[in-house]
Design a protein around this motif. Structure first.
Motif, PDB file in Angstrom:
ATOM      1  N   ILE A  71       0.830  -1.210   0.000  1.00 43.49           N
ATOM      2  CA  ILE A  71       0.000   0.000   0.000  1.00 43.49           C
ATOM      3  C   ILE A  71       0.864   1.259   0.000  1.00 43.49           C
ATOM      4  N   THR A 121      -6.366   3.500  -0.362  1.00 45.37           N
ATOM      5  CA  THR A 121      -5.893   3.105   0.972  1.00 45.37           C
ATOM      6  C   THR A 121      -6.988   3.318   2.011  1.00 45.37           C
ATOM      7  N   ASN A 187       3.871   7.756   4.032  1.00 43.95           N
ATOM      8  CA  ASN A 187       4.195   6.424   3.494  1.00 43.95           C
ATOM      9  C   ASN A 187       5.682   6.167   3.361  1.00 43.95           C
TER      10      ASN A 187
END
Length: 190
Positions: A71, A121, A187
């Motif tokens: 992800i 996400t 991220n």
């Protein structure tokens, strides 16, 4: 046996997706895209958004695993595309010099602008908190709003006028840039 549809869950999911999709915030980008390509295919784009979100809801984790992505990598890639779109809006330059189609629908409109990495996400995290049928209703409701905005983009362009559009484009370019950086940072853990 739980009730198949829970109104509270549907409202929560719809509001969360509405905030993440941010179709109202995307209006300047959509108008700019329409000016570049001439026509927005609202039906195709809306169907693509619906299909992308529903597909990712059911097979998102597995799909990313099959192609060897997590992800975070997916979100970072989406953040870079959003970053470039934001820079185009702020600086008023075109980074992509390729020939554009006569109409826009799937790329970059449906993905990554509307149903991008943030939306995908979010869908995966919603799956762990809400019943699937309630998430599906939230997806459909948001798709209807997306369609309404895309269908009325010419009217919105007229309403805003060239000066209002320019101001809105720069302001939302900065917001889009901040979203891209936040998505990238969260991220990459920088």
């Amino acid at each position: 046996m739980p009730h198949p549809f829970i109104i509270k869950e549907i409202i929560s999911v719809t509001m969360i997706l509405f905030a993440i999709i941010d179709i109202l915030g995307a209006i300047p980008v959509i108008i700019q895209l329409r000016q570049r390509v001439g026509h927005i295919e609202s039906e195709k784009a809306s169907i693509a958004v619906l299909v992308l979100m529903v597909t990712f809801l059911f097979v998102g984790d597995e799909l990313l695993a099959v192609i060897g992505l997590d992800i975070s990598s997916f979100a970072i890639a989406g953040s870079l595309v959003i970053f470039i779109i934001a820079m185009e809006m702020i600086l008023g330059v075109d980074f992509f010099k390729e020939e554009l189609p006569q109409a826009a629908s799937i790329v970059p409109l449906a993905f990554p602008l509307i149903a991008g990495a943030g939306t995908m996400t979010t869908l995966l995290s919603l799956k762990s908190q809400y019943q699937t049928q309630n998430i599906l209703v939230g997806i459909v409701l948001n798709t209807v709003v997306v369609y309404a905005v895309l269908k009325n983009v010419k009217w919105l362009e007229k309403l805003l006028g060239p000066i209002g559009l320019s101001v809105l484009r720069k302001a939302f370019g900065i917001i889009l840039l901040a979203i891209a950086i936040k998505l990238f940072r969260s991220n990459t853990h920088l």
